[in-house]
Write a protein that holds these residues in place. Structure first.
Motif, short mmCIF file in Angstrom:
data_model
loop_
_atom_site.label_atom_id
_atom_site.label_comp_id
_atom_site.label_asym_id
_atom_site.label_seq_id
_atom_site.Cartn_x
_atom_site.Cartn_y
_atom_site.Cartn_z
N ARG A 122 -40.41 56.81 -6.01
CA ARG A 122 -39.23 57.32 -6.38
C ARG A 122 -38.98 56.47 -7.60
NH1 ARG A 122 -34.45 60.08 -4.40
NH2 ARG A 122 -34.00 58.10 -3.50
N THR A 164 -39.79 62.71 -9.87
CA THR A 164 -38.66 62.31 -10.54
C THR A 164 -38.66 61.20 -11.72
OG1 THR A 164 -36.10 61.17 -9.90
CG2 THR A 164 -38.04 60.43 -8.71
N ALA A 180 -35.33 56.30 -9.85
CA ALA A 180 -34.27 56.37 -8.04
C ALA A 180 -33.42 54.91 -8.63
CB ALA A 180 -35.03 56.49 -6.60
N GLY A 182 -35.79 65.54 -13.72
CA GLY A 182 -35.51 65.24 -11.94
C GLY A 182 -34.34 64.03 -12.18
N ALA A 183 -34.34 63.32 -11.15
CA ALA A 183 -33.27 61.96 -10.93
C ALA A 183 -33.73 61.19 -12.17
CB ALA A 183 -33.37 61.48 -9.66
N CYS A 184 -32.11 60.48 -12.80
CA CYS A 184 -31.88 58.72 -13.27
C CYS A 184 -30.90 58.55 -12.63
CB CYS A 184 -32.17 59.70 -14.87
SG CYS A 184 -31.87 57.95 -15.56
N VAL A 185 -31.12 57.32 -12.19
CA VAL A 185 -30.09 57.25 -11.32
C VAL A 185 -29.92 55.27 -11.51
CG1 VAL A 185 -29.76 56.83 -8.94
CG2 VAL A 185 -30.40 58.03 -9.54
N TRP A 195 -30.65 64.97 -13.68
CA TRP A 195 -29.38 64.78 -13.49
C TRP A 195 -29.17 62.51 -14.46
CZ3 TRP A 195 -28.37 61.76 -9.14
CH2 TRP A 195 -29.70 61.81 -8.21
N GLN A 224 -27.41 59.13 -13.05
CA GLN A 224 -25.89 58.73 -12.19
C GLN A 224 -26.01 57.19 -12.00
OE1 GLN A 224 -27.02 59.30 -8.00
NE2 GLN A 224 -24.17 59.05 -7.74
N LYS A 227 -24.87 54.65 -10.45
CA LYS A 227 -24.33 54.34 -9.36
C LYS A 227 -24.12 52.92 -8.63
CE LYS A 227 -25.59 56.02 -4.44
NZ LYS A 227 -24.84 57.25 -4.14
N LYS A 287 -22.57 62.71 -10.77
CA LYS A 287 -24.33 63.08 -11.12
C LYS A 287 -23.37 63.68 -12.45
CE LYS A 287 -26.60 63.44 -7.18
NZ LYS A 287 -27.24 64.41 -5.96
N TRP A 338 -25.32 66.60 -15.06
CA TRP A 338 -26.60 67.01 -15.54
C TRP A 338 -26.83 67.40 -16.68
CZ3 TRP A 338 -29.13 68.60 -11.26
CH2 TRP A 338 -29.47 68.91 -9.73
#
Length: 313
Positions: free
Chosen positions: A63, A98, A101, A154-157, A177, A179, A181, A216, A218
């Motif tokens: 990811r 994504t 991660a 997808g995710a952008c963490v 989305w 986050q 983290k 999160k 969005w």
């Protein structure tokens, strides 16, 4: 239409871009010299057009988690892009399902372990130097004179938010989305988010909300708060849109474009008067460029900027 355009673009990509290719060609005097083999483990770098470079986070099985090699390679990659006279704009994206991660916790675990250094002060100095090296990974994007367009799906963490905060134009697909983290893994974000995000979206309350709760956000909220400037229906439309913006940038005078980026960044961190003084000093030399004459002539002749043969910079 977007899918057709994207297929046409990617079917024309040059081979994987590799370090010092422009220098090698200049020294050899041959434009036909084959490129050397790829050297990046975590990035795939290609030319979408002659003037637009595509940097793709390329660990889809993980990811696009950021391992130790990634932090080094981003610095190498963007340092070389900064010096590449062929490149006028950059698109950054993620391979697979994504964007990223964030930090690869398994690979980076040793960074967070207690130092074997016996003296606490010396251990702290060593860790501080390490943190500053990781900060450079995204600061190099900001310092790159070529505008950087990031396309998030997808995710952008976690560290992904640090990365996009250093980019000039941020786009995403509807499924994206975001986050922050870091508080969930017991630390404060330390490579750019807490410094750049408040200036990117202008609401300290919202930044505090996101950073302290790790919730999160969005795509619709990211667009409404100004983190993202455009939202696209899907990944394919996103990439086509990112390329279109990069091509528009690349069509303009590189003297004007790169000078604009430098001065926008300067004005972000300085007063209005300081920034006015800076641009006056900047333009006392840059206004002497031949690009102004070329641009004015093209405007009089009703030509598009894409029709103007600006010299490399």
């Amino acid at each position: 239409m977007a899918s057709v355009a994207l297929r046409l673009v990617f079917s024309k990509n040059r081979a994987v871009w590799t370090p010092r290719l422009a220098m090698v060609r200049a020294m050899s005097g041959s434009e036909q010299a084959p490129p050397p083999p790829p050297t990046f483990e975590t990035l795939r770098v290609t030319q979408l057009t002659d003037a637009v470079t595509h940097v793709e986070l390329n660990r889809p099985a993980k990811r696009n988690a950021m391992n130790k090699a990634f932090w080094r390679e981003m610095v190498e990659c963007f340092s070389q892009i900064s010096e590449d006279p062929e490149c006028r704009a950059v698109v950054v994206s993620g391979a697979g399902k994504t964007f990223t991660a964030g930090i690869d916790l398994m690979d980076m675990a040793s960074i967070f372990m207690q130092s074997e250094e016996g003296d606490t002060a010396r251990a702290a100095w060593k860790l501080r130097r390490t943190i500053q090296l990781y900060q450079d990974t995204f600061t190099v994007i900001e310092k790159c004179p070529k505008p950087v367009v990031v396309a998030v799906h997808g995710a952008c963490v976690g560290a992904g938010v640090d990365l996009i905060s250093a980019c000039d134009i941020r786009l995403c697909s509807q499924d994206a989305w975001f986050q922050i983290k870091e508080v969930d893994i017991g630390l404060a974000a330390d490579v750019g988010t807490l410094q750049r995000l408040p200036k990117a979206i202008g609401s300290r309350s919202l930044v505090n909300d996101l950073a302290l709760t790790a919730r999160k956000m969005w795509s619709d909220e990211a667009k409404s708060c100004g983190l993202i400037s455009r939202v696209f229906a899907d990944h394919e439309a996103l990439m086509a849109g990112a390329l279109a913006i990069a091509e528009e940038i690349a069509a303009r005078s590189p003297v004007a474009v790169q000078g604009t980026k430098v001065n926008l960044l300067y004005s972000r961190d300085h007063s209005v008067q300081e920034s006015l003084d800076y641009i006056a000093t900047w333009n006392m030399s840059m206004l002497q460029t031949e690009d102004i004459i070329k641009s004015a002539q093209a405007s009089l002749e009703k030509k598009s900027p894409k029709q103007v043969p600006f010299s490399k910079l």
